[in-house]
Design a protein around this motif. Structure first.
Motif, PDB file in Angstrom:
ATOM      1  N   LYS A 279      18.064   2.841   7.209  1.00 15.86           N
ATOM      2  CA  LYS A 279      16.615   2.937   7.017  1.00 15.86           C
ATOM      3  C   LYS A 279      16.287   4.174   6.195  1.00 15.86           C
ATOM      4  CE  LYS A 279      15.379   0.305  10.983  1.00 15.86           C
ATOM      5  NZ  LYS A 279      14.235  -0.204  11.670  1.00 15.86           N
ATOM      6  N   TRP A 280      15.179   4.084   5.469  1.00 17.34           N
ATOM      7  CA  TRP A 280      14.732   5.188   4.630  1.00 17.34           C
ATOM      8  C   TRP A 280      13.655   5.987   5.347  1.00 17.34           C
ATOM      9  CZ3 TRP A 280      16.792   6.412  -0.146  1.00 17.34           C
ATOM     10  CH2 TRP A 280      17.658   5.466  -0.709  1.00 17.34           C
ATOM     11  N   SER A 281      13.772   7.317   5.262  1.00 15.57           N
ATOM     12  CA  SER A 281      12.760   8.191   5.857  1.00 15.57           C
ATOM     13  C   SER A 281      12.244   9.152   4.793  1.00 15.57           C
ATOM     14  CB  SER A 281      13.346   8.978   7.030  1.00 15.57           C
ATOM     15  OG  SER A 281      14.420   9.795   6.587  1.00 15.57           O
TER      16      SER A 281
ATOM     17  N   PRO B 199      13.659   1.204  -1.256  1.00 15.00           N
ATOM     18  CA  PRO B 199      12.465   0.722  -0.540  1.00 15.00           C
ATOM     19  C   PRO B 199      11.249   0.647  -1.459  1.00 15.00           C
ATOM     20  CG  PRO B 199      12.749   3.046  -0.132  1.00 15.00           C
ATOM     21  CD  PRO B 199      13.906   2.628  -1.019  1.00 15.00           C
TER      22      PRO B 199
ATOM     23  N   ARG C 194      18.141   7.998   3.009  1.00  9.14           N
ATOM     24  CA  ARG C 194      18.584   6.873   3.828  1.00  9.14           C
ATOM     25  C   ARG C 194      19.431   7.378   4.989  1.00  9.14           C
ATOM     26  NH1 ARG C 194      22.625   1.983   2.128  1.00  9.14           N
ATOM     27  NH2 ARG C 194      24.035   3.759   2.149  1.00  9.14           N
ATOM     28  N   THR C 195      19.050   7.015   6.188  1.00 10.18           N
ATOM     29  CA  THR C 195      19.777   7.447   7.378  1.00 10.18           C
ATOM     30  C   THR C 195      21.014   6.587   7.570  1.00 10.18           C
ATOM     31  OG1 THR C 195      18.504   5.966   8.799  1.00 10.18           O
ATOM     32  CG2 THR C 195      17.621   8.173   8.423  1.00 10.18           C
TER      33      THR C 195
END
Length: 406
Positions: free
Chosen positions: A384-386, A346, A379-380
């Protein structure tokens, strides 16, 4: 939830007075790992139980094991090195025990000292508890040392790198035994046969306690072909046949029972990363060349590749880079297959990043370096990246890492 039959056979009576054996065991497997060293001192019964391999497997079966990400990274607040040893002698007399003559020691003492080099430390992120801490180390660890974990024996190895004072490649091996308590089991292992840095390193073999190293560069920045394997239980190194090519800044992975050395560059082509790899087969004691597996001549595979679940490798690429979503190469005999799957970061191409894997999930340290603020991202399952809360003292980009369950 009842304990497994395997563990129940090896558990002991009267673990906790007044409680049934099964319930007492269930209580102990739920104790966080950071307290294991302390509760071992309660009784010999508890020490034997917690030191048993079945206890670790039972924690995992019950979902109470903890996932650690161990990072070798520059310390943002350097402090004086600790000279006292922990759980084993790590002082000057070790040089004699490692077979170095007095003349060799004198040569080392005559090496020019470099002032102001950064201190490297070992940071641990506990993904289960979402906590960070630094591991106490009895002496200064080498700069740019490689970090590798051995899951079955719960050991972490720091290998090679540069002497922090002379900036010369070293043969050093440091071993941290997590089963003896968090940060309380440091000792020195037998040194490598050759001093090297920026080399490929990985545990290889099914249920093995062996660590392979290959490539890197020597004290003249010459790319190295040589390779060797370390038997942790025997504390000995054995040379294996050299690779076909010298490979500096390469990276290593376990493939089946073999060892893969990906990309790198030669002495005369520094910074131009090779597109191929070499795979060592312990059954034939030989290397095989793998063509067209790294398509990025301008990009180092270090910090951009990681072993994922199974035999797959993740290739972390910037959001703007064009490349295939997946590619694979295999040998003609079906012994191994290199499968590379793209993971989009990201970030843009101008952002510093070091990426890897943690408990089967992709993880990346973005930004950071020196006193700058960096952050970790995970990355979940949905892709998505958290963000992970990253204290300022742990924000610098790591050089190497390893993950381990405890």
């Amino acid at each position: 939830m009842s304990v497994s039959e395997e563990f129940n056979k090896r558990a002991h009576q009267d673990l906790i007075s007044g409680l049934p054996e099964e319930l007492a065991t269930e209580c102990l497997v739920r104790v966080p790992f950071e307290f294991h060293s302390s509760i071992k001192s309660v009784s010999r019964l508890w020490r034997n139980l917690i030191s048993d391999g079945c206890f670790n497997r039972e924690r995992r079966r019950a979902g109470k094991d903890e996932s650690l990400l161990c990072l070798v990274q520059p310390l943002t607040s350097p402090s004086s090195p600790v000279n006292s040893s922990v759980d084993g002698d790590v002082n000057d007399k070790k040089k004699e025990e490692e077979g170095e003559s007095h003349s060799q020691q004198n040569q080392q003492l005559q090496q020019p000292r470099v002032i102001g080099t950064p201190l490297y430390g070992l940071s641990v992120y506990n993904a289960t508890l979402d906590t960070w801490h630094c591991v106490a180390i009895p002496e200064r660890i080498p700069l740019f040392c490689e970090c590798v974990s051995l899951q079955d024996s719960k050991q972490l190895l720091l290998i090679g790198g540069w002497d922090p004072e002379t900036l010369q490649p070293v043969k050093d091996v440091f071993i941290l035994d997590f089963s003896s308590g968090d940060g309380r089991g440091w000792k020195r292992g037998k040194p490598m046969s050759s001093a090297r840095s920026f080399f490929a390193c990985a545990e290889a073999g099914v249920g093995s306690k062996q660590v392979y190293v290959a490539g890197g560069h020597d004290d003249q920045k010459n790319a190295i072909k040589s390779a060797e394997v370390y038997d942790v239980e025997k504390d000995e190194w054995v040379m294996i046949p050299p690779m076909r090519e010298g490979r500096d800044e390469c990276v290593g992975f376990s493939i089946g029972v073999g060892f893969c050395v990906l990309s790198g560059y030669g002495t005369d082509s520094q910074g131009q990363f090779r597109s191929d790899a070499e795979v060592y087969d312990p059954d034939t004691d030989s290397w095989a060349l793998v063509e067209d597996v790294w398509p990025f001549p301008d990009l180092s595979p270090r910090g951009r590749t990681s072993a994922a679940v199974g035999s797959k490798l993740w290739c972390f690429v910037d959001s703007e880079r064009e490349c295939e979503a997946r590619w694979e190469v295999e040998d003609g005999e079906g012994k191994w297959k290199v499968v590379m799957e793209t993971v989009r970061l990201p970030v843009t191409t101008m952002t510093s990043v070091f990426a890897g894997s943690l408990s089967g999930q992709a993880v990346a340290m973005v930004g950071g370096g020196g006193e700058e603020s960096g952050t970790m991202m995970v990355r979940t399952d949905g892709g998505k990246w958290s963000h992970v809360s990253t204290p300022s003292g742990f924000s610098s980009l790591p050089f190497s890492y390893a993950s381990i369950y405890v």
